[in-house]
Design a protein around this motif. Structure first.
Motif, PDB file in Angstrom:
ATOM      1  N   ASP A   1      42.653  28.239  38.577  1.00  0.00           N
ATOM      2  CA  ASP A   1      41.427  27.738  37.949  1.00  0.00           C
ATOM      3  C   ASP A   1      40.207  28.557  38.347  1.00  0.00           C
ATOM      4  O   ASP A   1      39.262  28.703  37.568  1.00  0.00           O
ATOM      5  CB  ASP A   1      41.204  26.273  38.345  1.00  0.00           C
ATOM      6  CG  ASP A   1      42.333  25.369  37.872  1.00  0.00           C
ATOM      7  OD1 ASP A   1      43.034  25.738  36.922  1.00  0.00           O
ATOM      8  OD2 ASP A   1      42.508  24.288  38.478  1.00  0.00           O
TER       9      ASP A   1
ATOM     10  N   SER B   1      47.293  27.454  35.013  1.00  0.00           N
ATOM     11  CA  SER B   1      47.945  27.183  36.295  1.00  0.00           C
ATOM     12  C   SER B   1      49.118  26.222  36.141  1.00  0.00           C
ATOM     13  O   SER B   1      50.104  26.298  36.861  1.00  0.00           O
ATOM     14  CB  SER B   1      46.932  26.602  37.293  1.00  0.00           C
ATOM     15  OG  SER B   1      46.405  25.377  36.803  1.00  0.00           O
TER      16      SER B   1
ATOM     17  N   VAL C   1      46.296  21.299  32.254  1.00  0.00           N
ATOM     18  CA  VAL C   1      45.228  21.279  33.261  1.00  0.00           C
ATOM     19  C   VAL C   1      44.083  22.166  32.788  1.00  0.00           C
ATOM     20  O   VAL C   1      44.287  23.331  32.433  1.00  0.00           O
ATOM     21  CB  VAL C   1      45.737  21.750  34.635  1.00  0.00           C
ATOM     22  CG1 VAL C   1      44.581  21.883  35.617  1.00  0.00           C
ATOM     23  CG2 VAL C   1      46.767  20.767  35.173  1.00  0.00           C
TER      24      VAL C   1
ATOM     25  N   ALA D   1      39.984  23.616  33.411  1.00  0.00           N
ATOM     26  CA  ALA D   1      38.974  23.869  34.450  1.00  0.00           C
ATOM     27  C   ALA D   1      37.874  24.758  33.905  1.00  0.00           C
ATOM     28  O   ALA D   1      38.088  25.551  32.983  1.00  0.00           O
ATOM     29  CB  ALA D   1      39.620  24.542  35.658  1.00  0.00           C
TER      30      ALA D   1
ATOM     31  N   HIS E   1      34.524  25.187  40.941  1.00  0.00           N
ATOM     32  CA  HIS E   1      35.212  24.831  39.695  1.00  0.00           C
ATOM     33  C   HIS E   1      35.584  23.354  39.651  1.00  0.00           C
ATOM     34  O   HIS E   1      35.669  22.680  40.680  1.00  0.00           O
ATOM     35  CB  HIS E   1      36.455  25.695  39.490  1.00  0.00           C
ATOM     36  CG  HIS E   1      37.614  25.381  40.392  1.00  0.00           C
ATOM     37  ND1 HIS E   1      38.608  24.488  40.048  1.00  0.00           N
ATOM     38  CD2 HIS E   1      37.947  25.838  41.618  1.00  0.00           C
ATOM     39  CE1 HIS E   1      39.506  24.419  41.020  1.00  0.00           C
ATOM     40  NE2 HIS E   1      39.125  25.232  41.985  1.00  0.00           N
ATOM     41  N   THR E   2      35.767  22.885  38.430  1.00  0.00           N
ATOM     42  CA  THR E   2      36.254  21.536  38.202  1.00  0.00           C
ATOM     43  C   THR E   2      37.730  21.605  37.818  1.00  0.00           C
ATOM     44  O   THR E   2      38.273  22.686  37.582  1.00  0.00           O
ATOM     45  CB  THR E   2      35.484  20.853  37.052  1.00  0.00           C
ATOM     46  OG1 THR E   2      35.579  21.677  35.883  1.00  0.00           O
ATOM     47  CG2 THR E   2      34.026  20.648  37.416  1.00  0.00           C
ATOM     48  N   GLN E   3      38.352  20.434  37.725  1.00  0.00           N
ATOM     49  CA  GLN E   3      39.749  20.388  37.283  1.00  0.00           C
ATOM     50  C   GLN E   3      40.041  18.999  36.726  1.00  0.00           C
ATOM     51  O   GLN E   3      39.595  17.988  37.277  1.00  0.00           O
ATOM     52  CB  GLN E   3      40.701  20.678  38.438  1.00  0.00           C
ATOM     53  CG  GLN E   3      42.168  20.754  38.020  1.00  0.00           C
ATOM     54  CD  GLN E   3      43.095  20.801  39.217  1.00  0.00           C
ATOM     55  OE1 GLN E   3      43.419  19.775  39.803  1.00  0.00           O
ATOM     56  NE2 GLN E   3      43.499  22.011  39.598  1.00  0.00           N
TER      57      GLN E   3
END
Length: 248
Positions: free
Chosen positions: A135, A191, A195, A197, A214-216
């Motif tokens: 990500d 990844s 998912v 990000a 980063h977000t996820q």
């Protein structure tokens, strides 16, 4: 302390900070021109800073750069501040986006989370994932040239951990170019499947990328919010960079 001493210290500090933000070593003339100051005065400040062990002078090129002692201490100070300020920035990102937020750094050929704010409680700190599909991978390699990317990924097998993972250096570079134009990276099902990000680089005082923010979360929920979350991540990464001494 006399007014003259204070003024002299201020001039010296201006010179030191100017050298710190330069991408490469510079001569006294170049530094004076950047500061709009008299070259002789700048040269005196440079000699004093060299004598104090804060700058190093390269005899052949007659250029000045930060000494290794100062660079090492400054790097340690920046990382210490990152560990102090990082959790607050992550909390603000989680509150603004409603999803997990991380700070990740490069370790070897992978990206590893060093700080996190995960509402679910599932920790990712310390786990390594390949840079080409992580990500945070694009943000961590934000300023790399094609040649540098070739070096980073030399011998790397681009395994498809997710259905949208890049299949080679050329595809990774193309996505990185798009991310730079956008101001943040968008990583969807690279990844692992489903998912999503968004990520942006965090700079230290010298302009080097220290880590990535980063977000996820799930693609089906976050993909429509990519633009909104991307702006939040970019602005938050810039604020954290400023706290670490970075000046664009």
């Amino acid at each position: 302390m006399s007014a003259g001493t204070v003024k002299s210290l201020s001039r010296g500090l201006d010179v030191l900070l100017e050298v710190a933000v330069l991408d490469e070593a510079a001569t006294s003339t170049e530094i004076a021109e950047r500061l709009g100051r008299n070259r002789v005065q700048v040269a005196r400040s440079l000699h004093s800073l060299e004598a104090a062990g804060l700058l190093a002078r390269h005899s052949r090129s007659r250029t000045y750069g930060l000494s290794w002692r100062l660079r090492t201490r400054a790097t340690l100070a920046a990382r210490s501040r990152l560990m102090v300020e990082g959790p607050r920035i992550l909390r603000e990102v989680v509150e603004a986006t409603g999803v997990s937020a991380f700070l990740a750094e490069v370790r070897g050929d992978g990206a590893v989370a060093i700080l996190e704010d995960v509402p679910s409680g599932l920790s990712w700190v310390g786990r390594s994932y390949p840079l080409y599909c992580d990500d945070a991978g694009q943000a961590l390699l934000w300023d790399c040239t094609r040649e540098e990317l070739e070096t980073v990924f030399a011998g790397t097998e681009f395994i498809a951990h997710g259905p949208q993972a890049p299949r080679g250096v050329a595809e990774f570079e193309a996505r990185l170019r798009e991310a730079r134009l956008r101001g943040y990276a968008v990583v969807d099902s690279e990844s692992q499947p489903g998912v999503f990000a968004v990520a942006a680089p965090v700079m230290d005082f010298s302009g080097q990328i220290l880590c990535a923010l980063h977000t996820q979360g799930p693609s089906d929920r976050l993909a429509p919010l990519a633009g909104q979350h991307g702006e939040i991540i970019r602005e938050s990464a810039d604020r954290l960079s400023a706290l670490l001494g970075w000046k664009p």
